[in-house]
Every structure is written in structure tokens, then in C-alpha cells.
Design an enzyme around this catalytic site. Structure first.
Site, PDB file in Angstrom:
ATOM      1  N   ASN A  11     143.684  33.983  64.759  1.00 15.08           N
ATOM      2  CA  ASN A  11     143.172  35.359  64.880  1.00 15.08           C
ATOM      3  C   ASN A  11     144.372  36.302  64.813  1.00 15.08           C
ATOM      4  O   ASN A  11     145.110  36.434  65.784  1.00 15.08           O
ATOM      5  CB  ASN A  11     142.435  35.509  66.224  1.00 15.08           C
ATOM      6  CG  ASN A  11     142.030  36.954  66.495  1.00 15.08           C
ATOM      7  OD1 ASN A  11     141.972  37.768  65.574  1.00 15.08           O
ATOM      8  ND2 ASN A  11     141.747  37.261  67.749  1.00 15.08           N
ATOM      9  N   LYS A  13     144.421  39.477  64.622  1.00 18.91           N
ATOM     10  CA  LYS A  13     144.184  40.800  65.216  1.00 18.91           C
ATOM     11  C   LYS A  13     144.646  41.877  64.224  1.00 18.91           C
ATOM     12  O   LYS A  13     144.533  41.669  63.023  1.00 18.91           O
ATOM     13  CB  LYS A  13     144.886  40.916  66.569  1.00 18.91           C
ATOM     14  CG  LYS A  13     144.633  39.690  67.460  1.00 18.91           C
ATOM     15  CD  LYS A  13     145.081  39.861  68.864  1.00 18.91           C
ATOM     16  CE  LYS A  13     144.902  38.550  69.608  1.00 18.91           C
ATOM     17  NZ  LYS A  13     144.968  38.677  71.023  1.00 18.91           N
ATOM     18  N   HIS A 101     134.845  38.783  70.906  1.00 14.67           N
ATOM     19  CA  HIS A 101     136.198  38.576  71.449  1.00 14.67           C
ATOM     20  C   HIS A 101     136.388  39.523  72.638  1.00 14.67           C
ATOM     21  O   HIS A 101     135.877  40.647  72.631  1.00 14.67           O
ATOM     22  CB  HIS A 101     137.232  38.867  70.348  1.00 14.67           C
ATOM     23  CG  HIS A 101     138.614  38.447  70.734  1.00 14.67           C
ATOM     24  ND1 HIS A 101     139.413  39.217  71.550  1.00 14.67           N
ATOM     25  CD2 HIS A 101     139.339  37.335  70.425  1.00 14.67           C
ATOM     26  CE1 HIS A 101     140.569  38.588  71.722  1.00 14.67           C
ATOM     27  NE2 HIS A 101     140.552  37.447  71.047  1.00 14.67           N
ATOM     28  N   GLU A 103     138.729  41.375  73.473  1.00 19.16           N
ATOM     29  CA  GLU A 103     139.286  42.697  73.111  1.00 19.16           C
ATOM     30  C   GLU A 103     138.190  43.600  72.542  1.00 19.16           C
ATOM     31  O   GLU A 103     138.192  44.806  72.779  1.00 19.16           O
ATOM     32  CB  GLU A 103     140.444  42.520  72.109  1.00 19.16           C
ATOM     33  CG  GLU A 103     141.671  41.947  72.803  1.00 19.16           C
ATOM     34  CD  GLU A 103     142.616  41.199  71.892  1.00 19.16           C
ATOM     35  OE1 GLU A 103     142.551  41.361  70.656  1.00 19.16           O
ATOM     36  OE2 GLU A 103     143.434  40.423  72.431  1.00 19.16           O
ATOM     37  N   GLU A 173     137.848  31.529  76.228  1.00 16.03           N
ATOM     38  CA  GLU A 173     139.150  32.184  76.309  1.00 16.03           C
ATOM     39  C   GLU A 173     139.279  32.942  77.631  1.00 16.03           C
ATOM     40  O   GLU A 173     138.770  34.071  77.761  1.00 16.03           O
ATOM     41  CB  GLU A 173     139.303  33.203  75.182  1.00 16.03           C
ATOM     42  CG  GLU A 173     139.231  32.612  73.800  1.00 16.03           C
ATOM     43  CD  GLU A 173     139.948  33.504  72.807  1.00 16.03           C
ATOM     44  OE1 GLU A 173     140.950  33.053  72.244  1.00 16.03           O
ATOM     45  OE2 GLU A 173     139.523  34.660  72.619  1.00 16.03           O
ATOM     46  N   GLY A 179     147.329  36.418  75.144  1.00 14.61           N
ATOM     47  CA  GLY A 179     148.499  37.243  74.835  1.00 14.61           C
ATOM     48  C   GLY A 179     149.455  37.432  76.002  1.00 14.61           C
ATOM     49  O   GLY A 179     150.322  38.299  75.963  1.00 14.61           O
ATOM     50  N   SER A 219     147.050  31.872  74.707  1.00 12.42           N
ATOM     51  CA  SER A 219     148.466  31.489  74.649  1.00 12.42           C
ATOM     52  C   SER A 219     148.679  30.028  74.216  1.00 12.42           C
ATOM     53  O   SER A 219     149.546  29.329  74.743  1.00 12.42           O
ATOM     54  CB  SER A 219     149.169  31.777  75.977  1.00 12.42           C
ATOM     55  OG  SER A 219     149.124  33.169  76.256  1.00 12.42           O
ATOM     56  N   GLY A 241     148.723  35.176  69.002  1.00 10.01           N
ATOM     57  CA  GLY A 241     150.148  35.406  68.716  1.00 10.01           C
ATOM     58  C   GLY A 241     150.806  34.308  67.893  1.00 10.01           C
ATOM     59  O   GLY A 241     151.498  34.597  66.904  1.00 10.01           O
TER      60      GLY A 241
END
Ligand code: PEP
Length: 257
Positions: A11, A13, A101, A103, A173, A179, A219, A241
């Protein structure tokens, strides 16, 4: 015993323009030996503006990646400025769409009801939702982890047939691990994913629960992927990330050694 092919999803982002995206995918493909893809599926979820470029690259060079999107609207078309229709994503041969998600839920106010409509819209266009769920640190510390996560699953799978549930992907998640560099222990991640599978068993049946793939996200890196991925109820990873760095993402993809 059902065999579930692990799915590792990157992902990105809001990172990497379409030039950078092409270079990243080319480098990633170069770094992962072809035979690795016999045992693992990999999906790439770039920003919308990159999707057509990555589709063309994957198809013209016959790369072993599946195309993914990070989100979509639930309507086919209309006055929704800035939104993207699932119909448009399907036309680009998008296979997976991340849905709900944390976010999107936290920053853009996506509710369980909206997530449910998106799951149904993605399925309508024969794409596969990656339905995200997860708890905040406060919820975990208050002992509300299962209630939150299983509630999201119940809402997200409303109106979805057992056959459809069997083919979809759920990403557990924990929000405090996204992150942040903090990862759930393999034991905690396994327990949460087992609870999610248990919820699917309760809502559908044994065969459906044994087929649905459950990813862990938060992570994930090359170093922690082998232990996380060896857990019986973890069938892959949703990676943020680390998926931006081809060397690191290649290590995650090769978690089996
Ligand atoms: C994510 O984007 O869903 C995610 C898990 O990010 P990260 O791997 O950076 O924690």
C-alpha cells in the site's frame, strides 16, 4: 485442509508519482526470483494517477504482480467530485481494492456503512476487496479489541454471500502499529487473526472461514515478516512504508527464505 496462497500487498498511500512507480516496480521485479511467485501472490496498490502506468507495465512485461487500488467510491458514476468509480478500476484490470483502511476511516470519515457499500460495489465489478479492520491503542488497553474488530467485520461483510466471502481478503491492522515501527507480537497478531476467522466461521461456515485470506498489517518489514507469516491464521501482509523500498519489500515477499 484448505491451502491459502499468501498475499503480500504493498500500500503505497500518497507516495511515488507515475515515473517513480514504474522504476520501483521494475526494480522490485528484478530483485525477486521468479520461482518465489509460485508460493506467494503480490499486489501493488499505487496512487490513482499511477494505476494506468503500472497496469501497462505489468501487462506488457508480463510481471508477476497483481494490480491493486487503495480505495474507491461505492457508486458507479455521478456527482462525486474527486472520487473514483469501481467500474473505472475494473476497466484497468484492477484485481484488489483496499477498503476501510484506518486512514480512510480516521482522516476521511469512512463509516462501517460506507465500507459495507464499497465491499459490495467492488464485488459487483468482480474485483476482490481487502477489507481492513483494527483497533486503536486505547481500545486495546480497555479490552475492547475484539469488540471493535469483529464489529467492523460483521458490518463489512453484511450482505456478502458465503461464496464471495471465501474469495475475499481481510486485513487485520492494529492502528497503533501502522507506520509507527511498533509491530504486534506474532502471538498477538495470530490471536487477532484467529478471532477474525472465528467471526467469519460464525457468520458463514467452516469452508468459508478456511478459505478467506487474512493479512496482518502494521510495520511489517523484512526482519519480522518470517515470524508473522508463519502463524497459522496469517495469510499474508498489508505493507505500507516497507513497500516503498524495493529492497525491503523484496525481503518481505521472500519471507519464506
Ligand atoms: C498500511 O499502510 O496499511 C500499513 C500497515 O503501513 P505500515 O506497514 O507502514 O505500518
Amino acid at each position: 485442509m484448505t491451502t491459502r496462497t499468501p498475499l503480500i500487498s504493498g500500500n503505497w498511500k500518497m507516495n511515488l508519482n507515475h515515473f517513480e512507480a514504474i522504476q520501483t516496480v521494475q526494480k522490485l521485479h528484478y530483485l525477486v526470483p521468479k520461482q518465489v511467485f509460485e508460493g506467494v501472490e503480490v499486489s501493488i496498490h499505487p496512487p490513482f494517477t499511477d494505476i494506468r502506468s503500472i497496469q501497462t507495465l505489468i501487462e506488457s512485461e508480463d510481471l508477476d504482480f497483481s494490480l491493486g487500488a487503495q480505495h474507491c467510491h461505492f457508486e458507479d458514476s455521478g456527482a462525486f467530485t474527486g472520487e473514483v468509480s469501481p467500474a473505472f478500476l475494473a476497466k484497468l484490470n484492477t484485481k484488489y481494492v483496499i477498503c476501510g483502511h484506518s486512514e480512510r476511516r480516521e482522516v476521511f470519515g469512512e463509516t462501517d456503512e460506507m465500507v459495507s457499500k464499497k465491499v459490495l460495489a467492488i464485488l459487483k465489478y468482480e474485483m476482490t476487496p481487502i477489507l481492513c479492520c483494527g483497533e486503536t491503542l486505547d481500545e486495546r488497553e480497555a479490552g475492547d479489541m475484539e469488540a471493535k474488530v469483529l464489529g467492523q467485520i460483521e458490518a463489512g461483510l453484511a450482505g456478502v454471500s458465503n461464496e464471495q466471502i471465501a474469495s475475499l481478503v481481510i486485513a487485520y491492522e492494529p492502528i497503533w502499529a501502522i507506520g509507527t515501527g511498533k509491530t504486534a507480537t506474532a502471538e498477538d497478531a495470530q490471536a487477532a487473526c484467529a478471532a477474525v476467522r472465528g467471526k467469519v466461521r460464525e457468520m458463514a461456515d467452516d469452508a468459508t472461514a478456511d478459505s478467506v485470506r487474512i493479512q496482518y498489517g502494521g510495520s511489517v518489514k523484512g526482519g519480522n515478516a518470517p515470524e508473522l507469516m508463519s502463524q497459522p491464521d496469517i495469510d499474508g501482509a498489508l505493507v505500507g512504508g516497507a513497500s516503498l523500498d524495493p529492497d525491503e519489500f523484496a525481503r518481505v515477499i521472500q519471507f519464506a527464505g
